[in-house]
Design a protein around this motif. Sequence first.
Motif, PDB file in Angstrom:
ATOM      1  N   PRO A   1       0.803  -1.221   0.000  1.00  0.00           N
ATOM      2  CA  PRO A   1       0.000   0.000   0.000  1.00  0.00           C
ATOM      3  C   PRO A   1       0.836   1.272   0.000  1.00  0.00           C
ATOM      4  N   LEU A   2       1.996   1.260   0.656  1.00  0.00           N
ATOM      5  CA  LEU A   2       2.866   2.437   0.616  1.00  0.00           C
ATOM      6  C   LEU A   2       3.445   2.634  -0.785  1.00  0.00           C
ATOM      7  N   GLY A   3       3.760   1.525  -1.455  1.00  0.00           N
ATOM      8  CA  GLY A   3       4.246   1.615  -2.819  1.00  0.00           C
ATOM      9  C   GLY A   3       3.211   2.206  -3.751  1.00  0.00           C
ATOM     10  N   ALA A   4       1.940   1.915  -3.513  1.00  0.00           N
ATOM     11  CA  ALA A   4       0.872   2.493  -4.338  1.00  0.00           C
ATOM     12  C   ALA A   4       0.810   4.007  -4.161  1.00  0.00           C
ATOM     13  N   VAL A   5       1.028   4.484  -2.926  1.00  0.00           N
ATOM     14  CA  VAL A   5       1.056   5.923  -2.681  1.00  0.00           C
ATOM     15  C   VAL A   5       2.247   6.549  -3.398  1.00  0.00           C
ATOM     16  N   LEU A   6       3.414   5.893  -3.307  1.00  0.00           N
ATOM     17  CA  LEU A   6       4.603   6.398  -3.992  1.00  0.00           C
ATOM     18  C   LEU A   6       4.396   6.422  -5.506  1.00  0.00           C
ATOM     19  N   ALA A   7       3.740   5.412  -6.047  1.00  0.00           N
ATOM     20  CA  ALA A   7       3.466   5.381  -7.485  1.00  0.00           C
ATOM     21  C   ALA A   7       2.628   6.590  -7.897  1.00  0.00           C
ATOM     22  N   GLY A   8       1.695   7.007  -7.042  1.00  0.00           N
ATOM     23  CA  GLY A   8       0.908   8.196  -7.337  1.00  0.00           C
ATOM     24  C   GLY A   8       1.771   9.435  -7.429  1.00  0.00           C
ATOM     25  N   ALA A   9       2.785   9.550  -6.545  1.00  0.00           N
ATOM     26  CA  ALA A   9       3.700  10.687  -6.600  1.00  0.00           C
ATOM     27  C   ALA A   9       4.541  10.646  -7.868  1.00  0.00           C
ATOM     28  N   VAL A  10       4.984   9.447  -8.268  1.00  0.00           N
ATOM     29  CA  VAL A  10       5.769   9.314  -9.501  1.00  0.00           C
ATOM     30  C   VAL A  10       4.944   9.754 -10.704  1.00  0.00           C
ATOM     31  N   ARG A  11       3.681   9.353 -10.738  1.00  0.00           N
ATOM     32  CA  ARG A  11       2.811   9.771 -11.852  1.00  0.00           C
ATOM     33  C   ARG A  11       2.671  11.288 -11.896  1.00  0.00           C
TER      34      ARG A  11
ATOM     35  N   ALA B   1      20.617  13.776  -5.992  1.00  0.00           N
ATOM     36  CA  ALA B   1      20.590  14.339  -7.344  1.00  0.00           C
ATOM     37  C   ALA B   1      21.990  14.703  -7.805  1.00  0.00           C
ATOM     38  N   ARG B   2      22.793  15.265  -6.917  1.00  0.00           N
ATOM     39  CA  ARG B   2      24.176  15.606  -7.269  1.00  0.00           C
ATOM     40  C   ARG B   2      24.956  14.366  -7.672  1.00  0.00           C
ATOM     41  N   ALA B   3      24.807  13.282  -6.898  1.00  0.00           N
ATOM     42  CA  ALA B   3      25.557  12.061  -7.172  1.00  0.00           C
ATOM     43  C   ALA B   3      25.149  11.444  -8.507  1.00  0.00           C
ATOM     44  N   VAL B   4      23.858  11.420  -8.799  1.00  0.00           N
ATOM     45  CA  VAL B   4      23.385  10.847 -10.074  1.00  0.00           C
ATOM     46  C   VAL B   4      23.863  11.685 -11.244  1.00  0.00           C
ATOM     47  N   THR B   5      23.772  12.998 -11.120  1.00  0.00           N
ATOM     48  CA  THR B   5      24.208  13.888 -12.194  1.00  0.00           C
ATOM     49  C   THR B   5      25.711  13.757 -12.431  1.00  0.00           C
ATOM     50  N   ALA B   6      26.480  13.638 -11.355  1.00  0.00           N
ATOM     51  CA  ALA B   6      27.932  13.507 -11.484  1.00  0.00           C
ATOM     52  C   ALA B   6      28.330  12.244 -12.218  1.00  0.00           C
ATOM     53  N   SER B   7      27.468  11.227 -12.198  1.00  0.00           N
ATOM     54  CA  SER B   7      27.789   9.967 -12.864  1.00  0.00           C
ATOM     55  C   SER B   7      27.315   9.946 -14.318  1.00  0.00           C
ATOM     56  N   GLY B   8      26.716  11.046 -14.790  1.00  0.00           N
ATOM     57  CA  GLY B   8      26.243  11.105 -16.166  1.00  0.00           C
ATOM     58  C   GLY B   8      24.762  10.890 -16.330  1.00  0.00           C
ATOM     59  N   GLY B   9      24.025  10.720 -15.232  1.00  0.00           N
ATOM     60  CA  GLY B   9      22.586  10.536 -15.310  1.00  0.00           C
ATOM     61  C   GLY B   9      21.850  11.864 -15.353  1.00  0.00           C
ATOM     62  N   ARG B  10      20.580  11.800 -15.656  1.00  0.00           N
ATOM     63  CA  ARG B  10      19.730  12.993 -15.667  1.00  0.00           C
ATOM     64  C   ARG B  10      18.578  12.757 -14.705  1.00  0.00           C
ATOM     65  N   VAL B  11      18.398  13.670 -13.772  1.00  0.00           N
ATOM     66  CA  VAL B  11      17.355  13.539 -12.758  1.00  0.00           C
ATOM     67  C   VAL B  11      16.102  14.247 -13.248  1.00  0.00           C
ATOM     68  N   ALA B  12      15.025  13.473 -13.456  1.00  0.00           N
ATOM     69  CA  ALA B  12      13.757  14.045 -13.923  1.00  0.00           C
ATOM     70  C   ALA B  12      12.951  14.624 -12.774  1.00  0.00           C
ATOM     71  N   GLY B  13      13.283  14.254 -11.540  1.00  0.00           N
ATOM     72  CA  GLY B  13      12.566  14.731 -10.376  1.00  0.00           C
ATOM     73  C   GLY B  13      12.672  13.719  -9.255  1.00  0.00           C
ATOM     74  N   ALA B  14      11.943  13.967  -8.189  1.00  0.00           N
ATOM     75  CA  ALA B  14      11.943  13.069  -7.037  1.00  0.00           C
ATOM     76  C   ALA B  14      10.515  12.838  -6.581  1.00  0.00           C
ATOM     77  N   ALA B  15      10.266  11.649  -6.064  1.00  0.00           N
ATOM     78  CA  ALA B  15       8.939  11.288  -5.562  1.00  0.00           C
ATOM     79  C   ALA B  15       9.102  10.639  -4.191  1.00  0.00           C
ATOM     80  N   VAL B  16       8.229  11.005  -3.278  1.00  0.00           N
ATOM     81  CA  VAL B  16       8.278  10.461  -1.923  1.00  0.00           C
ATOM     82  C   VAL B  16       6.875  10.041  -1.503  1.00  0.00           C
ATOM     83  N   VAL B  17       6.818   9.150  -0.538  1.00  0.00           N
ATOM     84  CA  VAL B  17       5.520   8.734  -0.015  1.00  0.00           C
ATOM     85  C   VAL B  17       4.842   9.911   0.680  1.00  0.00           C
TER      86      VAL B  17
END
Length: 242
Positions: free
Chosen positions: A85-95, A205-221
Amino acid sequence: MQGVWRELAGLVLPVDCAGCGRPRTELCAGCRRVLARDGRGARRVRPWPEPGGLPRVWAGAPYADEVRAVLLAHKERGALRLAGPLGAVLAGAVRGLRAGGGPLLLVPVPSARRSVAGRGHDPVRRIALAAAGELRRTGTGARVLTVLRQRRVVADQAGLSARQRLANVTGALEVRAGAGRLLTGRAAVLVDDLVTTGATLAEAARAVTASGGRVAGAAVVAAPSSAFESDGARIEALPRGK
Protein backbone atom coordinates in the motif's frame (compact mmCIF):
# COMPACT_ATOMS: atom_id res chain seq x y z
CA MET A 1 16.75 -13.37 7.86
CA GLN A 2 15.09 -10.95 10.28
CA GLY A 3 12.75 -9.82 7.52
CA VAL A 4 11.78 -13.39 6.65
CA TRP A 5 10.94 -14.22 10.26
CA ARG A 6 8.87 -11.04 10.57
CA GLU A 7 6.85 -11.94 7.50
CA LEU A 8 6.25 -15.48 8.79
CA ALA A 9 5.28 -14.19 12.24
CA GLY A 10 2.79 -11.79 10.67
CA LEU A 11 1.00 -14.74 9.08
CA VAL A 12 0.40 -16.63 12.32
CA LEU A 13 0.38 -14.07 15.15
CA PRO A 14 -2.42 -11.57 15.90
CA VAL A 15 -1.52 -8.03 14.84
CA ASP A 16 -3.16 -4.63 15.10
CA CYS A 17 -3.81 -2.24 12.23
CA ALA A 18 -0.69 -0.12 11.71
CA GLY A 19 -2.80 2.92 10.95
CA CYS A 20 -5.49 3.00 13.65
CA GLY A 21 -4.81 0.08 15.99
CA ARG A 22 -7.88 -1.95 15.07
CA PRO A 23 -7.16 -5.51 16.28
CA ARG A 24 -6.35 -8.58 14.19
CA THR A 25 -5.54 -6.88 10.91
CA GLU A 26 -2.24 -5.44 9.72
CA LEU A 27 -4.01 -2.70 7.76
CA CYS A 28 -7.76 -2.30 8.09
CA ALA A 29 -10.05 -1.49 5.18
CA GLY A 30 -10.56 2.06 6.42
CA CYS A 31 -6.87 2.87 6.62
CA ARG A 32 -6.28 1.17 3.28
CA ARG A 33 -8.89 3.51 1.76
CA VAL A 34 -7.17 6.51 3.35
CA LEU A 35 -3.84 5.56 1.77
CA ALA A 36 -5.48 4.91 -1.59
CA ARG A 37 -7.25 8.28 -1.48
CA ASP A 38 -4.07 10.13 -0.54
CA GLY A 39 -2.13 8.36 -3.27
CA ARG A 40 -4.53 9.83 -5.83
CA GLY A 41 -3.94 13.36 -4.50
CA ALA A 42 -0.18 13.64 -5.05
CA ARG A 43 1.11 17.21 -5.22
CA ARG A 44 4.38 19.07 -5.49
CA VAL A 45 6.16 19.89 -2.24
CA ARG A 46 8.89 22.47 -1.60
CA PRO A 47 11.07 22.72 1.51
CA TRP A 48 11.98 26.12 2.86
CA PRO A 49 14.74 27.09 2.77
CA GLU A 50 15.13 25.04 -0.43
CA PRO A 51 18.62 23.49 -0.77
CA GLY A 52 20.54 24.11 -3.98
CA GLY A 53 20.29 21.33 -6.52
CA LEU A 54 16.99 19.98 -5.23
CA PRO A 55 14.92 18.63 -8.15
CA ARG A 56 11.16 19.10 -8.24
CA VAL A 57 9.61 16.83 -5.62
CA TRP A 58 6.14 15.28 -5.52
CA ALA A 59 4.66 13.63 -2.44
CA GLY A 60 1.79 11.20 -2.31
CA ALA A 61 0.40 12.13 1.09
CA PRO A 62 0.82 14.42 4.12
CA TYR A 63 3.00 12.94 6.84
CA ALA A 64 0.29 12.68 9.49
CA ASP A 65 -2.20 10.36 11.14
CA GLU A 66 -2.60 6.98 9.38
CA VAL A 67 0.10 7.62 6.78
CA ARG A 68 2.68 8.48 9.43
CA ALA A 69 1.74 5.46 11.54
CA VAL A 70 1.91 3.05 8.58
CA LEU A 71 5.28 4.42 7.42
CA LEU A 72 6.75 4.00 10.89
CA ALA A 73 5.32 0.49 11.27
CA HIS A 74 6.92 -0.57 8.00
CA LYS A 75 10.23 1.18 8.61
CA GLU A 76 10.86 0.67 12.30
CA ARG A 77 8.73 -2.32 13.29
CA GLY A 78 9.29 -4.48 10.21
CA ALA A 79 5.66 -4.71 9.05
CA LEU A 80 6.91 -5.73 5.62
CA ARG A 81 3.56 -6.35 3.94
CA LEU A 82 2.78 -2.65 4.29
CA ALA A 83 5.24 -2.00 1.46
CA GLY A 84 2.45 -2.75 -1.03
CA PRO A 85 0.00 0.00 0.00
CA LEU A 86 2.87 2.44 0.62
CA GLY A 87 4.25 1.61 -2.82
CA ALA A 88 0.87 2.49 -4.34
CA VAL A 89 1.06 5.92 -2.68
CA LEU A 90 4.60 6.40 -3.99
CA ALA A 91 3.47 5.38 -7.48
CA GLY A 92 0.91 8.20 -7.34
CA ALA A 93 3.70 10.69 -6.60
CA VAL A 94 5.77 9.31 -9.50
CA ARG A 95 2.81 9.77 -11.85
CA GLY A 96 2.47 13.36 -10.68
CA LEU A 97 5.97 14.13 -11.91
CA ARG A 98 5.01 13.38 -15.53
CA ALA A 99 8.64 12.47 -16.14
CA GLY A 100 8.27 11.97 -19.90
CA GLY A 101 7.94 8.98 -22.18
CA GLY A 102 9.73 5.66 -21.94
CA PRO A 103 10.28 3.35 -18.97
CA LEU A 104 10.94 5.10 -15.67
CA LEU A 105 14.09 4.45 -13.65
CA LEU A 106 13.34 4.65 -9.93
CA VAL A 107 16.50 5.27 -7.91
CA PRO A 108 16.01 4.75 -4.15
CA VAL A 109 17.84 6.95 -1.69
CA PRO A 110 20.12 4.52 0.19
CA SER A 111 19.88 3.77 3.87
CA ALA A 112 23.00 3.41 5.99
CA ARG A 113 24.26 -0.17 6.13
CA ARG A 114 24.00 -0.19 9.91
CA SER A 115 20.35 0.89 9.68
CA VAL A 116 19.55 -1.85 7.17
CA ALA A 117 21.28 -4.41 9.38
CA GLY A 118 19.43 -3.22 12.47
CA ARG A 119 16.02 -3.24 10.81
CA GLY A 120 16.56 -6.40 8.84
CA HIS A 121 15.39 -4.75 5.60
CA ASP A 122 15.82 -1.64 3.44
CA PRO A 123 12.43 0.13 3.68
CA VAL A 124 12.92 2.60 0.83
CA ARG A 125 14.07 -0.07 -1.61
CA ARG A 126 11.15 -2.31 -0.65
CA ILE A 127 8.62 0.51 -1.18
CA ALA A 128 10.29 1.45 -4.48
CA LEU A 129 9.94 -2.12 -5.76
CA ALA A 130 6.26 -2.11 -4.80
CA ALA A 131 5.78 1.24 -6.57
CA ALA A 132 7.45 -0.04 -9.74
CA GLY A 133 5.14 -3.06 -9.69
CA GLU A 134 2.10 -0.82 -9.28
CA LEU A 135 3.22 1.42 -12.15
CA ARG A 136 3.73 -1.56 -14.45
CA ARG A 137 0.35 -2.98 -13.46
CA THR A 138 -1.31 0.26 -14.59
CA GLY A 139 0.57 0.49 -17.87
CA THR A 140 3.67 2.56 -17.03
CA GLY A 141 7.02 0.90 -17.58
CA ALA A 142 9.21 1.18 -14.49
CA ARG A 143 12.22 -0.51 -12.93
CA VAL A 144 14.24 0.04 -9.77
CA LEU A 145 17.96 0.78 -9.99
CA THR A 146 19.70 0.44 -6.63
CA VAL A 147 22.81 2.30 -7.73
CA LEU A 148 23.38 4.83 -4.94
CA ARG A 149 25.39 4.12 -1.84
CA GLN A 150 26.85 6.03 1.08
CA ARG A 151 30.52 6.78 0.54
CA ARG A 152 31.05 7.87 4.13
CA VAL A 153 29.29 7.65 7.46
CA VAL A 154 26.84 10.43 8.22
CA ALA A 155 25.59 11.51 11.62
CA ASP A 156 22.08 10.77 12.80
CA GLN A 157 19.93 13.53 11.30
CA ALA A 158 17.51 13.73 14.23
CA GLY A 159 17.70 17.10 15.97
CA LEU A 160 19.79 18.79 13.28
CA SER A 161 18.68 22.03 11.63
CA ALA A 162 18.18 22.27 7.88
CA ARG A 163 21.63 23.85 7.47
CA GLN A 164 23.28 21.19 9.64
CA ARG A 165 21.58 18.39 7.71
CA LEU A 166 22.77 19.80 4.41
CA ALA A 167 26.35 19.93 5.70
CA ASN A 168 25.96 16.42 7.13
CA VAL A 169 25.02 14.78 3.81
CA THR A 170 26.93 16.92 1.29
CA GLY A 171 29.30 14.62 -0.60
CA ALA A 172 28.05 11.56 1.29
CA LEU A 173 26.52 9.67 -1.66
CA GLU A 174 27.96 8.18 -4.83
CA VAL A 175 26.93 5.86 -7.65
CA ARG A 176 28.29 2.35 -7.27
CA ALA A 177 31.37 1.55 -9.34
CA GLY A 178 30.37 0.46 -12.83
CA ALA A 179 26.72 1.44 -12.37
CA GLY A 180 27.00 4.85 -14.03
CA ARG A 181 26.49 3.29 -17.47
CA LEU A 182 22.96 2.30 -16.40
CA LEU A 183 22.11 5.97 -15.89
CA THR A 184 23.89 7.61 -18.81
CA GLY A 185 21.47 9.44 -21.05
CA ARG A 186 18.42 8.22 -19.14
CA ALA A 187 16.03 10.08 -16.87
CA ALA A 188 16.02 8.94 -13.25
CA VAL A 189 13.36 9.54 -10.61
CA LEU A 190 14.78 9.66 -7.09
CA VAL A 191 12.50 8.00 -4.54
CA ASP A 192 12.37 8.12 -0.75
CA ASP A 193 9.83 7.50 1.97
CA LEU A 194 9.84 11.02 3.44
CA VAL A 195 11.15 14.50 2.64
CA THR A 196 11.46 17.40 5.04
CA THR A 197 14.45 19.71 4.42
CA GLY A 198 15.31 18.14 1.05
CA ALA A 199 19.01 17.85 1.87
CA THR A 200 19.23 14.11 1.19
CA LEU A 201 17.39 14.33 -2.13
CA ALA A 202 19.61 17.23 -3.24
CA GLU A 203 22.70 15.16 -2.47
CA ALA A 204 21.27 12.14 -4.30
CA ALA A 205 20.59 14.34 -7.34
CA ARG A 206 24.18 15.61 -7.27
CA ALA A 207 25.56 12.06 -7.17
CA VAL A 208 23.39 10.85 -10.07
CA THR A 209 24.21 13.89 -12.19
CA ALA A 210 27.93 13.51 -11.48
CA SER A 211 27.79 9.97 -12.86
CA GLY A 212 26.24 11.10 -16.17
CA GLY A 213 22.59 10.54 -15.31
CA ARG A 214 19.73 12.99 -15.67
CA VAL A 215 17.35 13.54 -12.76
CA ALA A 216 13.76 14.05 -13.92
CA GLY A 217 12.57 14.73 -10.38
CA ALA A 218 11.94 13.07 -7.04
CA ALA A 219 8.94 11.29 -5.56
CA VAL A 220 8.28 10.46 -1.92
CA VAL A 221 5.52 8.73 -0.02
CA ALA A 222 4.95 11.65 2.35
CA ALA A 223 5.93 15.15 3.38
CA PRO A 224 4.77 17.51 6.14
CA SER A 225 1.48 19.22 5.31
CA SER A 226 3.18 22.63 5.43
CA ALA A 227 5.38 21.68 2.45
CA PHE A 228 2.52 21.05 0.01
CA GLU A 229 1.95 23.70 -2.62
CA SER A 230 -1.52 25.14 -3.00
CA ASP A 231 -2.37 26.61 -6.41
CA GLY A 232 1.33 26.73 -7.24
CA ALA A 233 2.37 28.52 -4.05
CA ARG A 234 4.28 27.19 -1.06
CA ILE A 235 2.05 27.29 2.00
CA GLU A 236 4.59 28.03 4.74
CA ALA A 237 8.04 27.18 6.02
CA LEU A 238 8.88 23.51 6.32
CA PRO A 239 9.81 22.13 9.75
CA ARG A 240 13.07 20.38 10.45
CA GLY A 241 13.59 16.95 8.99
CA LYS A 242 15.19 14.68 6.45
